[in-house]
Structures are given as structure tokens and as C-alpha cells.
Design a protein around this motif. Sequence first.
Motif, mmCIF file in Angstrom:
data_model
loop_
_atom_site.group_PDB
_atom_site.id
_atom_site.type_symbol
_atom_site.label_atom_id
_atom_site.label_comp_id
_atom_site.label_asym_id
_atom_site.label_seq_id
_atom_site.Cartn_x
_atom_site.Cartn_y
_atom_site.Cartn_z
ATOM 1 N N UNK A 314 66.507 27.556 42.539
ATOM 2 C CA UNK A 314 66.729 26.213 43.018
ATOM 3 C C UNK A 314 67.736 25.402 42.255
ATOM 4 N N UNK A 315 68.486 25.870 41.423
ATOM 5 C CA UNK A 315 69.728 25.491 40.762
ATOM 6 C C UNK A 315 70.910 25.999 41.293
ATOM 7 N N UNK A 316 70.794 26.282 42.345
ATOM 8 C CA UNK A 316 72.114 27.158 43.113
ATOM 9 C C UNK A 316 72.247 26.755 44.645
ATOM 10 N N UNK A 317 73.400 26.193 44.793
ATOM 11 C CA UNK A 317 73.797 26.168 46.345
ATOM 12 C C UNK A 317 73.495 27.219 47.244
ATOM 13 N N UNK A 318 72.590 27.198 48.210
ATOM 14 C CA UNK A 318 72.240 27.935 49.125
ATOM 15 C C UNK A 318 71.998 29.483 48.615
ATOM 16 N N UNK A 319 71.321 29.528 47.333
ATOM 17 C CA UNK A 319 71.088 30.660 46.683
ATOM 18 C C UNK A 319 72.247 31.453 46.135
ATOM 19 N N UNK A 320 73.473 30.742 45.739
ATOM 20 C CA UNK A 320 74.545 31.440 45.470
ATOM 21 C C UNK A 320 74.721 30.827 43.945
#
Length: 599
Positions: A314-320
Motif C-alpha cells: 500500500x505504500x508503493x506506487x503500483x506495487x513497485x
Amino acid sequence: MTVEQAPAEEPKATSSDWFQRAVVYQIYPRSFADSNGDGIGDLPGIISKLDYLKRLGVDVVWLSPIYTSPQDDNGYDISDYRNVDPLFGTLEQLRDLTDGLHARGMKLVMDLVVNHTSDEHPWFVESRSSKDNPKRDWYWWRPPREAAAAGAGSAPGTGSEPNNWGSAFSGPAWEFDQATGEYYLHIFSKKQPDLNWENPEVRAAVYEMMNWWLDRGVDGFRMDVINFISKDTSLPDSPRGDGKLYGDGTPFYIDGPRMHEFLQEMHREVFAGRTGELLTVGEMPGVTVEEAVLYTDPARAEVDMVFQFEHVALDQEEGDKWRPKKLLLTELKQTLGRWQDGLAERGWNSLYWGNHDQARAVSRFGDDGTYRELSAKMLAGILHLHRGTPYVYQGEELGMTNMTFGAISDYRDIEVLNHHREATTHLGHTDAEVLAALAPLNRDNARTPVQWDASRHAGFTTGAPWIAVNPNANHINAAAQVDDPDSVFSFYRKVIALRHAEPVVSHGTFTMLLPDDPHVYAFTRSLPDTTFLVLGNFSGQDQKVTLDDADVAVGDVPAGWDSAELVLGNYPADAAAPLLHLRPWELKVLRAGAGRPAR
């Protein structure tokens, strides 16, 4: 550091539900405790800390891999499943560890890594020796793409990989082998070739190895990326994302077509008919709630619980993970609440903030500055009061924080090193840009040595540690906490004891409250005769809680809570403090008063 006499034994769970009331402690051996001064943690070091674990109150120890390994991925590349790497000790010492845990009423769970082996495992050495070797089909081999089209041999070139999948550790998921002119699949490092579970001989060899460990007294397995073992055998190309060099192959190897069949077969061949309390945990990146229900439904006999990863993306852009963003509490509640609801009737979940693959919990979800101790305690209470089996990652019970790494040379993790190389070489990023992106979520944050005391190298080793010790060990360490009744360590003891003592914590229904509040995490746990209200302030400001669900507020206090008992809190008790007023990073666990209606 002294060890007090163990408290009286708490009630034991029945064999059918023991793991639902249990708490698991994860040990990452190379960073736990070093007994011989070589700078790497080992089995005798772990044995020396068993009374510490007993005092903490945990029920199960999960041991990250200690098998023989070239250590390309810190032991998750296994070259001999039936032996201990000399870095960590011997089989005899592992037996001593098992016996020591059992003598203290704890169990040992081993890491099972069978999606892949090391490229130095004898199975792969044979497999790559020739195309007609009997073990050739134990791994995923394919000719170069142009050679397959032409029906003839061809040297590898750009785009010649059998498909466009990317590795989880950067680069392509295929490695060309000069000896036989074909590629092998490796979802992770090129030194971690994927086993071909379509081959029944592979499955039989894995089951035989698992039985061998159980016969030696091991109490179960945490199964590394186990939902990767069934793959779409057509190995199709995947669309590339924007700015990506490779396609995302996960739709073709996560929860693949034969996953349930393989796990049910594993259960029949390994676990069925065994007596005693065993634990099976499936680490399953990308698993959905719906699939998790199937995997963990006891009637289906697959695994006892899953590790899922939605909340730690949740603290990553698009799971990256290399594009970190601010975590929103509302999204965290939505995700964790959905898993609570989805597994409410059937199945079981694992509860965790951190592990060897995640950043430190208090730095990621709490406040590792002014409110480090308070937020570490609050996070413990919130997590452990959910429905599921909680996991404590080594050092979490001390409030250990993320590390500051100054240069790429300070890192040790292959995932970090590969990403840095690819980002600076092929994607045009500067060294400073990449280092800034790496800092919050890199895996080495969790792999710095456990901080035992304020001495040199934090009491972890008398030699040079394999990775630097966090400088804050001079004030964040076990010696300073184990005898302090107000420490993070002591608070973890209280939280764990509460789970053991109160059936509502393991078996009660879960109801999320205040889903849209950006600062307060609130929920109830209920059985017919007991209801807990759990409140956590995820901010550095005071928060006033007003509940307006079925528990309609009467003034500042909801009906039925006016005579509530404070069961657990992370601030000193204050009879004058308003019941539903939360100070910065405050946790309150309240038991409903006698007048509260049962639900």
C-alpha cells in the motif's frame, strides 16, 4: 541481562486450534546471534537465546534457511536440502536447537524453498549436463526463441529468451546455458533455477525430503513462494509496463492451474496420518482472498494459513517498492478488514508487520523518532488483536528501526544490488536518485544484526558483522529492555499473554469501526460472553473517538462502554483520562462493562 523465572504455564490450546492461539517468532539466522566471532549468526547463537524467547512467550520459532547454500540469496538458494551450511553449524546443533525448543514448550518450523534450488544443487548440475540427462525435465528448459521458430540451434541474442518475463531480482527471467544451447527459467536470481513441478519425480523427491525433516522432529514448514510452483506450461509472453524492460509473468505462475492439486498431494504424502501438532504456512505473493479461503479451508487439506502481501504494497506506487508513497490508514483498514471478513467463516490468515523481506515495522507504519516506543507498542496491540496467527520478526519486540545506508557498497541484498545496477545502467537514473528510492523499503533494513546490548557490534558478534549494526543499538537493545516493565519488550509479553489467555482474541468475530477515519484504527472482537474494543491512534496528535455504528454514542462514551475495563494500554494508567480520548500513538484495549449486551 538477566532472565526471570518463567511464569506459570498458560492454558494450552487443543490440537485442532493450537496455531490459532499461537504466536510465531521469525529468526533470520545470519543476523540473530553469532557464537564464534565470524560475523555471521549461527545455530549455537540461537540456542544461547532460547530462554529469551521463552520469556517473550512465543509458541513457535520459524527459522529462515540454514541449509547448505552458496548464499547468493542469503540461503534461499539451496544446494543440499538435508544438511546445514557450515556457516550456521551442523545437523547435530540443529537437533540441539529442536530439543531445546521442545523442552521449553516451543516448536520449530523450517523454511521450505521448493519453487527453486541453487544452480549448484546436484539435481541442477545433472539437469544442465546434457539434453538427454534423466533430470533434464526437473527444471524449465527452452531453446532460444529464434531457434524454436527455425527448428535449429542458434546463439542467443536480443529478444532470444523463450519469453519476455522479468525476474523478481531485475533482468530477464531466463539464463542462457552455453553447454546445451538452451535457456533455463529463474523467477528469482539466475543462481535459483525453478523446479518443474509438472514432473512427478520432482514432487516425489520434495515430499521425501519433507518427510525426512519431520522424522527428525521438525514441527512444520513455512513454504517460500509456494504459489509459484504451478506454471502455465505454454509460458506465454506478458505485456510490458511503462518504462519496463521486461514483461510481468506473474499472471502465468501465481496460483497456477495445478496449485490446489499439488498442495493436496503434498498433504497426503507428507502430513496425513502424522500425529502431533504440525504447522504449514504458505507464503503466497499475489494471492486473493478468494484463493486464500480455498488454500486454508481445513476440509480441503492444503495449508493451515497463508502469508499475503496486499497490506505491505500500500505504500508503493503500483506495487513497485522502489517507488514509495505515503501510506493511508484508510487504505490499510480497508485491506486488512477485507481479509478479516473474507476468512471469517473458513480459512486462516497470518498477521505480520514485518519479516526478512520487509522494512522495519516501526519505521514503516509507526514513528521511529519521538514516539518510537509508543508506536511500536501500539502496532503490536493492533496487529495481535486481529483474527489470525501473529508473527514477530526478530528485533520487532525491541522496536528496532530501519538502517541508514550511505552508499550502494553498504548494502548486501541481491535484490538491491541488481536493481541499482539496472536502474543506473539501463534506466537512466542517477546514483543519488536510486539510493533515495531504495532507503525506505529495502530488505537490508530488516537484516541488520539483532541489538542485544550496547557493547561493540551490539553484542551480536565479537568479530566484524557481515552487515553493519544500526548505530542506535547503544540505546535500543535487549539488555536495556528485558527487565524494564515499561519497555517495548515487556509490552510484547503482555500482548502475547493476552492472546493466550483470552479466547476472544483468537476466536472472536471481527468488526471494523470508523473505516473512514484517517488517524484512528478501531475494531471490536466479540464472543457471546466477551467483547473487546480496540483503539489505536496512528498519529502524533490527540484524537477524540466517536463511534456511530450499532454502538451509538451517548455523549463521549458509547452505550455499554461507560463501565469498560482497560485491558491493555501503552500509556501509564490514568483514571481521569477520557475513555475515548487517544493521546499520540496510543493504544487502548477495552473490555465491555457488565451491562453491555452480548453480540
